[in-house]
Design a protein around this motif. Sequence first.
Motif, PDB file in Angstrom:
ATOM      1  N   THR A 141       0.578   9.555 -14.777  1.00  0.00           N
ATOM      2  CA  THR A 141       0.240   8.137 -14.255  1.00  0.00           C
ATOM      3  C   THR A 141       0.444   7.189 -15.441  1.00  0.00           C
ATOM      4  N   LEU A 142      -0.006   7.775 -16.584  1.00  0.00           N
ATOM      5  CA  LEU A 142       0.125   6.849 -17.772  1.00  0.00           C
ATOM      6  C   LEU A 142       1.640   6.396 -18.057  1.00  0.00           C
ATOM      7  N   LEU A 143       2.618   7.631 -18.097  1.00  0.00           N
ATOM      8  CA  LEU A 143       4.098   7.316 -18.155  1.00  0.00           C
ATOM      9  C   LEU A 143       4.469   6.497 -17.057  1.00  0.00           C
ATOM     10  N   LEU A 144       4.071   6.842 -15.938  1.00  0.00           N
ATOM     11  CA  LEU A 144       4.736   6.186 -14.712  1.00  0.00           C
ATOM     12  C   LEU A 144       4.310   4.480 -14.753  1.00  0.00           C
ATOM     13  N   ASN A 145       3.610   4.104 -15.558  1.00  0.00           N
ATOM     14  CA  ASN A 145       3.187   2.775 -15.722  1.00  0.00           C
ATOM     15  C   ASN A 145       4.553   2.064 -16.348  1.00  0.00           C
ATOM     16  N   PHE A 146       4.783   2.561 -17.517  1.00  0.00           N
ATOM     17  CA  PHE A 146       5.920   1.886 -18.135  1.00  0.00           C
ATOM     18  C   PHE A 146       7.311   2.045 -17.092  1.00  0.00           C
ATOM     19  N   VAL A 147       7.424   2.908 -16.188  1.00  0.00           N
ATOM     20  CA  VAL A 147       8.722   2.856 -15.673  1.00  0.00           C
ATOM     21  C   VAL A 147       8.480   2.042 -14.375  1.00  0.00           C
ATOM     22  N   GLY A 148       7.291   1.573 -13.982  1.00  0.00           N
ATOM     23  CA  GLY A 148       6.821   0.616 -13.141  1.00  0.00           C
ATOM     24  C   GLY A 148       6.985  -0.815 -13.582  1.00  0.00           C
ATOM     25  N   LEU A 149       6.637  -1.127 -14.790  1.00  0.00           N
ATOM     26  CA  LEU A 149       6.892  -2.419 -15.467  1.00  0.00           C
ATOM     27  C   LEU A 149       8.353  -2.669 -15.687  1.00  0.00           C
ATOM     28  N   ALA A 150       9.195  -1.584 -16.034  1.00  0.00           N
ATOM     29  CA  ALA A 150      10.443  -1.639 -16.280  1.00  0.00           C
ATOM     30  C   ALA A 150      11.422  -2.056 -15.092  1.00  0.00           C
ATOM     31  N   MET A 151      10.837  -1.609 -13.816  1.00  0.00           N
ATOM     32  CA  MET A 151      11.268  -1.678 -12.486  1.00  0.00           C
ATOM     33  C   MET A 151      11.191  -3.140 -12.115  1.00  0.00           C
ATOM     34  N   VAL A 152      10.105  -4.147 -12.486  1.00  0.00           N
ATOM     35  CA  VAL A 152       9.791  -5.231 -12.208  1.00  0.00           C
ATOM     36  C   VAL A 152      10.802  -5.997 -12.932  1.00  0.00           C
ATOM     37  N   PHE A 208       0.826  -1.238   0.076  1.00  0.00           N
ATOM     38  CA  PHE A 208      -0.117  -0.047   0.181  1.00  0.00           C
ATOM     39  C   PHE A 208       0.949   1.280   0.057  1.00  0.00           C
ATOM     40  N   ALA A 209       1.827   1.310   0.776  1.00  0.00           N
ATOM     41  CA  ALA A 209       2.798   2.171   0.945  1.00  0.00           C
ATOM     42  C   ALA A 209       3.569   2.598  -0.502  1.00  0.00           C
ATOM     43  N   ALA A 210       3.944   1.860  -1.027  1.00  0.00           N
ATOM     44  CA  ALA A 210       4.701   1.800  -2.252  1.00  0.00           C
ATOM     45  C   ALA A 210       3.784   2.183  -3.519  1.00  0.00           C
ATOM     46  N   GLY A 211       2.544   1.839  -3.374  1.00  0.00           N
ATOM     47  CA  GLY A 211       1.863   2.073  -4.474  1.00  0.00           C
ATOM     48  C   GLY A 211       1.332   3.633  -4.389  1.00  0.00           C
ATOM     49  N   GLY A 212       1.205   3.995  -3.028  1.00  0.00           N
ATOM     50  CA  GLY A 212       0.856   5.306  -2.722  1.00  0.00           C
ATOM     51  C   GLY A 212       2.068   6.242  -3.097  1.00  0.00           C
ATOM     52  N   ALA A 213       3.211   5.823  -2.913  1.00  0.00           N
ATOM     53  CA  ALA A 213       4.334   6.627  -2.975  1.00  0.00           C
ATOM     54  C   ALA A 213       4.682   7.067  -4.444  1.00  0.00           C
ATOM     55  N   TRP A 214       4.166   5.903  -5.183  1.00  0.00           N
ATOM     56  CA  TRP A 214       4.355   5.987  -6.649  1.00  0.00           C
ATOM     57  C   TRP A 214       3.418   7.134  -7.231  1.00  0.00           C
ATOM     58  N   ALA A 215       1.869   6.705  -6.943  1.00  0.00           N
ATOM     59  CA  ALA A 215       1.082   7.800  -7.275  1.00  0.00           C
ATOM     60  C   ALA A 215       1.282   9.316  -6.590  1.00  0.00           C
ATOM     61  N   ALA A 216       2.127   9.357  -5.580  1.00  0.00           N
ATOM     62  CA  ALA A 216       2.247  10.679  -4.992  1.00  0.00           C
ATOM     63  C   ALA A 216       3.194  11.459  -5.839  1.00  0.00           C
TER      64      ALA A 216
END
Length: 342
Positions: free
Chosen positions: A140-151, A115-123
């Motif tokens: 938020t759309l662009l941060l999706n691709f960064v999140g996928l790359a982090m995985v 929850f904290a990580a998802g909230g921080a990402w949206a923050a």
Amino acid sequence: MRSNALVVYGGAALAALLAGALLALGGGASPVQAGVALWEGMFGSAYAIGSSLNTAAALGLIATGFTVAHRAGLVNVGGEGQLCAGGIAATFAGVSLPDGTPALVALPLALLASFAAGGAWAAIAAWLKVARGTSEVITTLLLNFVGLAMVLLVVHEEGLLRQPVTSSQTLPQSEPLIEGARLPMLGLEGSPATIACLIAAVAAAVVAVLLRRTATGTRLTAVGHSVTAAARLGLPVRRLQFWSLTSAGGLAGTAGGALVATTPFVLAESFSSGYGFAGLVVGLLARGSLAAVGGVALLFGLLASGGMNLQLAAGVPASSVQIVQSLLTIFIAGAVILRRTS
């Protein structure tokens, strides 16, 4: 008005089903054969129903968060990236704790971390919105691709979360979460359904009460209707926008934590499987109703389970179900626009 809405939405659903029948014919199966395979995949076994419930829980959490942000006039398109951040955080917690850590400690820690990580990402997007006026849709759309790359990064690098490489056959994924960080089953015979269903239901109920019965919900609604009017009334518009979008990210992150805490209890590069984008669609179709969130999420969960059986039993590509879901969304959105302009 309600009967007219049923006609409109029923017509949209019928059009989507007709398109699905045509896709089945194109795949070499009769509509009847495809329909039977889809039905058995959705309701044919306790395992299928349990899988659908787990999928619906993840989609429901994301859509519930979307509803919170949408009430404040914001559109959270970043569920996929926030889910990825939550999954990474839950995995880190779930593999770092000692093996003997009790579930009463390990599981809440993993879910709180998600929850904290998802909230921080949206923050990140929330701060850009309130401080710089940047569109949250774009960020938020662009941060999706960064999140996928982090995985991809954390599951491929041994110094991060990748399991120890013992041979060339070692998969790029994390080690399994410790026993205490795994979601318990609901206890239904032959069903893989976990308590993620209960978590999603409680989250939706709490948010429904918050939005409808509290002063905070009223303030969020005021901001969503008119930022200018809300500011003139003395409401803390920026603070409300920031925390609504951050909370939406937190719920999407929790969905990511629930996914990695479910069989096979690992973080893999494809673990998100488009849940974030599907949850966005669920939120859009629900149109602000938390009860509708539950119903639409369950429908999408059943369709996802049925789609797998559709491919196995009828030879129709499972992607056909995704096409039907997409058409359903387009038809309903078009029907809503026509109702408003007529």
